[in-house]
Write a protein that holds these residues in place. Structure first.
Motif, PDB file in Angstrom:
ATOM      1  N   ASN A  75       0.825  -1.214   0.000  1.00  0.00           N
ATOM      2  CA  ASN A  75       0.000   0.000   0.000  1.00  0.00           C
ATOM      3  C   ASN A  75       0.856   1.259   0.000  1.00  0.00           C
ATOM      4  OD1 ASN A  75      -2.435  -1.370  -0.065  1.00  0.00           O
ATOM      5  ND2 ASN A  75      -2.721  -1.309   2.147  1.00  0.00           N
ATOM      6  N   ILE A  76       1.956   1.244   0.733  1.00  0.00           N
ATOM      7  CA  ILE A  76       2.869   2.378   0.736  1.00  0.00           C
ATOM      8  C   ILE A  76       3.424   2.582  -0.676  1.00  0.00           C
ATOM      9  CG2 ILE A  76       5.108   3.211   1.579  1.00  0.00           C
ATOM     10  CD1 ILE A  76       4.460   1.793   4.237  1.00  0.00           C
ATOM     11  N   GLY A  77       3.778   1.489  -1.328  1.00  0.00           N
ATOM     12  CA  GLY A  77       4.266   1.583  -2.692  1.00  0.00           C
ATOM     13  C   GLY A  77       3.226   2.128  -3.648  1.00  0.00           C
ATOM     14  N   VAL A  78       1.985   1.686  -3.484  1.00  0.00           N
ATOM     15  CA  VAL A  78       0.893   2.163  -4.343  1.00  0.00           C
ATOM     16  C   VAL A  78       0.690   3.665  -4.168  1.00  0.00           C
ATOM     17  CG1 VAL A  78      -1.600   2.058  -4.712  1.00  0.00           C
ATOM     18  CG2 VAL A  78      -0.286  -0.064  -4.471  1.00  0.00           C
ATOM     19  N   GLU A  79       0.774   4.153  -2.945  1.00  0.00           N
ATOM     20  CA  GLU A  79       0.595   5.582  -2.701  1.00  0.00           C
ATOM     21  C   GLU A  79       1.682   6.406  -3.375  1.00  0.00           C
ATOM     22  OE1 GLU A  79      -1.921   7.265  -1.214  1.00  0.00           O
ATOM     23  OE2 GLU A  79      -2.892   5.305  -1.313  1.00  0.00           O
ATOM     24  N   ILE A  80       2.869   5.868  -3.448  1.00  0.00           N
ATOM     25  CA  ILE A  80       3.989   6.579  -4.059  1.00  0.00           C
ATOM     26  C   ILE A  80       3.962   6.473  -5.580  1.00  0.00           C
ATOM     27  CG2 ILE A  80       6.519   6.599  -4.253  1.00  0.00           C
ATOM     28  CD1 ILE A  80       6.565   5.528  -1.366  1.00  0.00           C
ATOM     29  N   ALA A  81       3.488   5.342  -6.089  1.00  0.00           N
ATOM     30  CA  ALA A  81       3.567   5.042  -7.518  1.00  0.00           C
ATOM     31  C   ALA A  81       2.827   6.079  -8.366  1.00  0.00           C
ATOM     32  CB  ALA A  81       2.993   3.656  -7.791  1.00  0.00           C
TER      33      ALA A  81
END
Length: 234
Positions: A75-81
């Motif tokens: 989820n952290i990665g998705v927010e940054i992507a």
């Protein structure tokens, strides 16, 4: 804006992450995003990633977080992507050559496609570390073998971080219940590494607990629905 964002969660993956990241770099361009979420590692995982990035003259974005499980890390990665498409790879698995290109070609051919699912080939490390296939390839739905439109991932609200196991099963289950267009490709999209540290080799009672929770939640959501819609490309 990058065309694709690759998200890799990892915890204490020093021994295997280099091979996985090399397979990612071979599949991506300088314009694409490679995002590694370090989920509380206490080994030299980050040092290995930084050295690999320097050696290959590539940008690898590393986010260090406290340990909270793969769902929250993704989820952290998705927010940054920021890519139009999102795909995931676990730190111990590999991608074959042209894996991303093959999937993106399907999106170009049919703009109605929301996700492309490829086949999975399990393997073990043989002599001299060479890949040794251990069973037939299969269309087992796996995050590492799937490419998503970013809009789909956002619409699903990401992963349920409270699921320490089976968060990927829950994610696919919720997608299956929605009105999304799957495309199943017959090419191998993931080499799934079997080794003694696989999460599925341990904590079987915990895995069963979370898997049953996923299925129960799905039943509750669908209790007023007579049947799932058929896959659009079948």
């Amino acid at each position: 804006m990058p065309l694709i964002s690759v998200i890799m969660p990892v915890k204490n993956g020093s021994k295997l992450i280099e091979a996985s990241l090399i397979s990612v770099l071979r599949n991506t361009s300088l314009e694409d995003e490679v995002i590694v979420i370090d989920d509380g590692s206490d080994d030299d995982t980050i040092q290995k990633i930084n050295a690999l990035a320097i050696q290959n003259k590539r940008s690898i974005q590393v986010i260090k977080t406290a340990a909270a499980g793969p769902g929250r890390a993704r989820n952290i990665g998705v927010e940054i992507a920021t890519g139009e498409f999102i795909t995931f790879l676990d730190h111990d698995d590999l991608w074959p050559k042209n894996r991303i290109k093959n999937h993106l070609d399907f999106f170009k051919l049919d703009p109605s496609i929301d996700l492309v699912v490829g086949k999975v080939q399990p393997f073990e490390s043989g002599l001299n570390g060479r890949r040794m296939n251990v069973s037939k390839k299969t269309h087992h739905v796996h995050l590492g073998a799937t490419t998503f439109r970013r809009s789909l991932v956002k619409a699903m609200g990401g992963f349920k971080s409270e699921y320490l196991f089976s968060e990927d099963l829950d994610f696919f289950t919720r997608i299956r219940e929605g009105d999304f267009n799957f495309y199943f490709d017959n090419k191998i999209a993931l080499y799934y590494r079997r080794h003694e540290s696989n999460m599925t080799n341990n904590s079987n009672q915990k895995i069963m607990h979370f898997t049953l929770r996923v299925l129960l939640d799905s039943v509750k959501r669908r209790k007023n629905v007579t049947a799932l819609k058929p896959f659009k490309n079948q």
